[in-house]
Enzyme design. Sequence first.
Site, PDB file in Angstrom:
ATOM      1  N   GLY A  10       0.956  11.942 -27.451  1.00 33.79           N
ATOM      2  CA  GLY A  10       1.398  10.987 -28.469  1.00 33.79           C
ATOM      3  C   GLY A  10       2.466  11.604 -29.355  1.00 33.79           C
ATOM      4  O   GLY A  10       2.926  12.727 -29.118  1.00 33.79           O
ATOM      5  N   PHE A  11       2.820  10.877 -30.367  1.00 30.51           N
ATOM      6  CA  PHE A  11       3.896  11.301 -31.276  1.00 30.51           C
ATOM      7  C   PHE A  11       3.522  12.608 -31.996  1.00 30.51           C
ATOM      8  O   PHE A  11       4.159  13.649 -31.793  1.00 30.51           O
ATOM      9  CB  PHE A  11       4.160  10.135 -32.244  1.00 30.51           C
ATOM     10  CG  PHE A  11       4.853  10.505 -33.505  1.00 30.51           C
ATOM     11  CD1 PHE A  11       6.063  11.199 -33.491  1.00 30.51           C
ATOM     12  CD2 PHE A  11       4.311  10.142 -34.739  1.00 30.51           C
ATOM     13  CE1 PHE A  11       6.706  11.529 -34.681  1.00 30.51           C
ATOM     14  CE2 PHE A  11       4.949  10.462 -35.925  1.00 30.51           C
ATOM     15  CZ  PHE A  11       6.146  11.161 -35.903  1.00 30.51           C
ATOM     16  N   ASP A  31      -4.916  12.840 -22.587  1.00 25.77           N
ATOM     17  CA  ASP A  31      -4.289  11.631 -23.137  1.00 25.77           C
ATOM     18  C   ASP A  31      -4.307  10.554 -22.058  1.00 25.77           C
ATOM     19  O   ASP A  31      -3.955  10.829 -20.908  1.00 25.77           O
ATOM     20  CB  ASP A  31      -2.838  11.951 -23.574  1.00 25.77           C
ATOM     21  CG  ASP A  31      -2.284  10.897 -24.511  1.00 25.77           C
ATOM     22  OD1 ASP A  31      -2.285   9.711 -24.137  1.00 25.77           O
ATOM     23  OD2 ASP A  31      -1.864  11.258 -25.619  1.00 25.77           O
ATOM     24  N   GLY A  36       0.698   6.744 -25.929  1.00 25.65           N
ATOM     25  CA  GLY A  36       1.505   7.958 -25.768  1.00 25.65           C
ATOM     26  C   GLY A  36       2.458   7.797 -24.601  1.00 25.65           C
ATOM     27  O   GLY A  36       2.459   6.778 -23.908  1.00 25.65           O
ATOM     28  N   THR A  99     -12.668   3.179 -28.680  1.00 31.51           N
ATOM     29  CA  THR A  99     -11.924   4.460 -28.632  1.00 31.51           C
ATOM     30  C   THR A  99     -12.171   5.261 -29.905  1.00 31.51           C
ATOM     31  O   THR A  99     -12.461   6.454 -29.857  1.00 31.51           O
ATOM     32  CB  THR A  99     -10.406   4.198 -28.499  1.00 31.51           C
ATOM     33  OG1 THR A  99     -10.180   3.542 -27.271  1.00 31.51           O
ATOM     34  CG2 THR A  99      -9.613   5.488 -28.534  1.00 31.51           C
ATOM     35  N   TYR A 153      -9.783  -0.788 -38.294  1.00 32.03           N
ATOM     36  CA  TYR A 153      -9.178   0.538 -38.075  1.00 32.03           C
ATOM     37  C   TYR A 153      -9.656   1.498 -39.161  1.00 32.03           C
ATOM     38  O   TYR A 153     -10.148   2.598 -38.877  1.00 32.03           O
ATOM     39  CB  TYR A 153      -7.652   0.407 -38.084  1.00 32.03           C
ATOM     40  CG  TYR A 153      -6.896   1.715 -37.947  1.00 32.03           C
ATOM     41  CD1 TYR A 153      -7.104   2.577 -36.872  1.00 32.03           C
ATOM     42  CD2 TYR A 153      -5.925   2.075 -38.891  1.00 32.03           C
ATOM     43  CE1 TYR A 153      -6.389   3.769 -36.753  1.00 32.03           C
ATOM     44  CE2 TYR A 153      -5.207   3.258 -38.773  1.00 32.03           C
ATOM     45  CZ  TYR A 153      -5.443   4.095 -37.702  1.00 32.03           C
ATOM     46  OH  TYR A 153      -4.722   5.270 -37.591  1.00 32.03           O
ATOM     47  N   LYS A 157     -12.231   4.691 -38.626  1.00 32.73           N
ATOM     48  CA  LYS A 157     -11.841   6.064 -38.974  1.00 32.73           C
ATOM     49  C   LYS A 157     -12.765   6.635 -40.054  1.00 32.73           C
ATOM     50  O   LYS A 157     -13.070   7.827 -40.064  1.00 32.73           O
ATOM     51  CB  LYS A 157     -10.383   6.077 -39.459  1.00 32.73           C
ATOM     52  CG  LYS A 157      -9.371   5.899 -38.340  1.00 32.73           C
ATOM     53  CD  LYS A 157      -9.221   7.197 -37.542  1.00 32.73           C
ATOM     54  CE  LYS A 157      -8.039   7.163 -36.608  1.00 32.73           C
ATOM     55  NZ  LYS A 157      -7.789   8.443 -35.947  1.00 32.73           N
TER      56      LYS A 157
HETATM   57  N1  LIG Z   1       1.584   8.325 -37.292  1.00 33.30           N
HETATM   58  C1  LIG Z   1       1.006   8.027 -38.442  1.00 33.30           C
HETATM   59  O1  LIG Z   1       1.688   7.598 -39.385  1.00 33.30           O
HETATM   60  C2  LIG Z   1      -0.468   8.224 -38.642  1.00 33.30           C
HETATM   61  C3  LIG Z   1      -1.005   7.898 -39.883  1.00 33.30           C
HETATM   62  C4  LIG Z   1      -2.373   8.063 -40.085  1.00 33.30           C
HETATM   63  C5  LIG Z   1      -3.164   8.575 -39.081  1.00 33.30           C
HETATM   64  N2  LIG Z   1      -2.626   8.890 -37.879  1.00 33.30           N
HETATM   65  C6  LIG Z   1      -3.530   9.410 -36.847  1.00 33.30           C
HETATM   66  O2  LIG Z   1      -2.915  10.482 -36.152  1.00 33.30           O
HETATM   67  C7  LIG Z   1      -3.316  10.478 -34.787  1.00 33.30           C
HETATM   68  C8  LIG Z   1      -2.091  10.528 -33.884  1.00 33.30           C
HETATM   69  O3  LIG Z   1      -1.298   9.369 -34.128  1.00 33.30           O
HETATM   70  P1  LIG Z   1       0.190   9.187 -33.592  1.00 33.30           P
HETATM   71  O4  LIG Z   1       0.988   8.617 -34.694  1.00 33.30           O
HETATM   72  O5  LIG Z   1       0.651  10.416 -32.923  1.00 33.30           O
HETATM   73  O6  LIG Z   1      -0.008   8.017 -32.572  1.00 33.30           O
HETATM   74  P2  LIG Z   1       0.144   7.985 -30.979  1.00 33.30           P
HETATM   75  O7  LIG Z   1      -0.233   6.608 -30.564  1.00 33.30           O
HETATM   76  O8  LIG Z   1       1.487   8.463 -30.601  1.00 33.30           O
HETATM   77  O9  LIG Z   1      -0.956   9.046 -30.535  1.00 33.30           O
HETATM   78  C9  LIG Z   1      -2.272   8.720 -30.159  1.00 33.30           C
HETATM   79  C10 LIG Z   1      -2.465   9.217 -28.743  1.00 33.30           C
HETATM   80  O10 LIG Z   1      -3.821   9.012 -28.334  1.00 33.30           O
HETATM   81  C11 LIG Z   1      -3.813   8.581 -26.986  1.00 33.30           C
HETATM   82  N3  LIG Z   1      -5.081   7.887 -26.736  1.00 33.30           N
HETATM   83  C12 LIG Z   1      -5.507   6.711 -27.237  1.00 33.30           C
HETATM   84  N4  LIG Z   1      -6.743   6.405 -26.765  1.00 33.30           N
HETATM   85  C13 LIG Z   1      -7.108   7.449 -25.948  1.00 33.30           C
HETATM   86  C14 LIG Z   1      -8.254   7.730 -25.167  1.00 33.30           C
HETATM   87  N5  LIG Z   1      -9.303   6.890 -25.129  1.00 33.30           N
HETATM   88  N6  LIG Z   1      -8.278   8.873 -24.449  1.00 33.30           N
HETATM   89  C15 LIG Z   1      -7.230   9.750 -24.482  1.00 33.30           C
HETATM   90  N7  LIG Z   1      -6.110   9.510 -25.207  1.00 33.30           N
HETATM   91  C16 LIG Z   1      -6.052   8.386 -25.928  1.00 33.30           C
HETATM   92  C17 LIG Z   1      -2.584   7.689 -26.884  1.00 33.30           C
HETATM   93  O11 LIG Z   1      -2.129   7.495 -25.567  1.00 33.30           O
HETATM   94  C18 LIG Z   1      -1.583   8.470 -27.732  1.00 33.30           C
HETATM   95  O12 LIG Z   1      -0.851   9.396 -26.965  1.00 33.30           O
HETATM   96  C19 LIG Z   1      -4.190   9.245 -34.609  1.00 33.30           C
HETATM   97  O13 LIG Z   1      -5.535   9.616 -34.673  1.00 33.30           O
HETATM   98  C20 LIG Z   1      -3.841   8.367 -35.798  1.00 33.30           C
HETATM   99  O14 LIG Z   1      -4.909   7.531 -36.184  1.00 33.30           O
HETATM  100  C21 LIG Z   1      -1.297   8.719 -37.623  1.00 33.30           C
END
Ligand SMILES: NC(=O)c1ccc[n+]([C@@H]2O[C@H](COP(=O)([O-])OP(=O)(O)OC[C@H]3O[C@@H](n4cnc5c(N)ncnc54)[C@H](O)[C@@H]3O)[C@@H](O)[C@H]2O)c1
Length: 324
Positions: A10-11, A31, A36, A99, A153, A157
Amino acid sequence: MRILITGGAGFIGSHLAESCLEKGDEVYIIDDLSTGDIKNVRFLQDNPNYRDRLFIHINTILNHDLMLELTGICDQVYHLAAAVGVQTILEKPLESIITNIQGTEKVLEMCNKFKKRVLIASTSEVYGKHTHAPLVETDNIIYGPSSKFRWSYAASKLMDEFTALAYHRKNGLEVIITRLFNTVGPRQTGAYGMVIPRFVAQALRNEPITVYGDGSQTRTFTYVKDVVDALTKLMASNASIGEVFNIGGVEEISILDLANKIIAMTASTSRIQLIPYDEAFGKDFEDMQRRVPSTEKLAQVIGSAPDKSLDFILNQVVDFIKNQ
Ligand SMILES: NC(=O)c1ccc[n+]([C@@H]2O[C@H](COP(=O)([O-])OP(=O)(O)OC[C@H]3O[C@@H](n4cnc5c(N)ncnc54)[C@H](O)[C@@H]3O)[C@@H](O)[C@H]2O)c1
């Protein structure tokens, strides 16, 4: 050190993987690519310095046997896999809850079995409908009713946080909880409703910039590498165990001002189009008016807090999207 990163394609996970590889760690990623993208980590696989230390499993964290194997191998676990983004939560409410709740429970069960330190990525959304600032980790939490699915959500969390803290209190598991505020940078996709990549892409195409609601809602934005720095420092600190930390930027801006700033920065001819929330997300939607973190606790433990300016962050995103 052997590091397991759930959601590592993911990001944020891909930036974390890159940082761990730079430090010489062995990195294991699981992942399912639901949000992602393998492209986020392919360049790491192609790097001869990293190739032999990077192991990518395209699979779900709900896979018991694989999680057993990977958690057993690794020394530390960063749990980032989750259903992310308002659009994902509203379009796939049940899968998202499964999830986020069952997935995290699986990660914690495995970490507890092998007694591995684990960092959980929670979110600023857990604070709910507060309008005061800054938000402090011990603040009360205010949600809307369960008919408004946006709150699922936040609630899922929050349940992850409770579960992690329960493992810590009952079994002494070394858990660290991080509440991430809007994190931004290269590789973030606008496809699931993330505001900055969406606005920048619209501005570069000279298309209308679609602002939901009246645009008076405010946010702060954090540069992804600052987030990764905080995550790794918290993981390395014994003072962070069993604790909850905000990780966020402190420069507050309304979404309308953000749209105007992006138009000016990109010299775009885009105009701003206000879209009512019910048109964008259906009638049961509620937004959060304001979200500004206190990062005092974080700074006390790791000696620093995210400090990149919004202008710096926007320039990084504009360059990335232009070069895509
Ligand atoms: N980006 C933000 O602004 C932000 C803010 C608050 C919290 N977060 C938290 O940070 C974490 C990463 O977020 P992100 O922004 O990189 O988003 P993202 O969607 O890029 O990353 C999440 C990753 O989890 C993978 N994923 C989802 N369900 C899955 C499963 N069942 N098994 C394996 N992989 C799975 C997705 O494919 C993805 O690559 C998350 O937990 C998110 O809740 C992000």
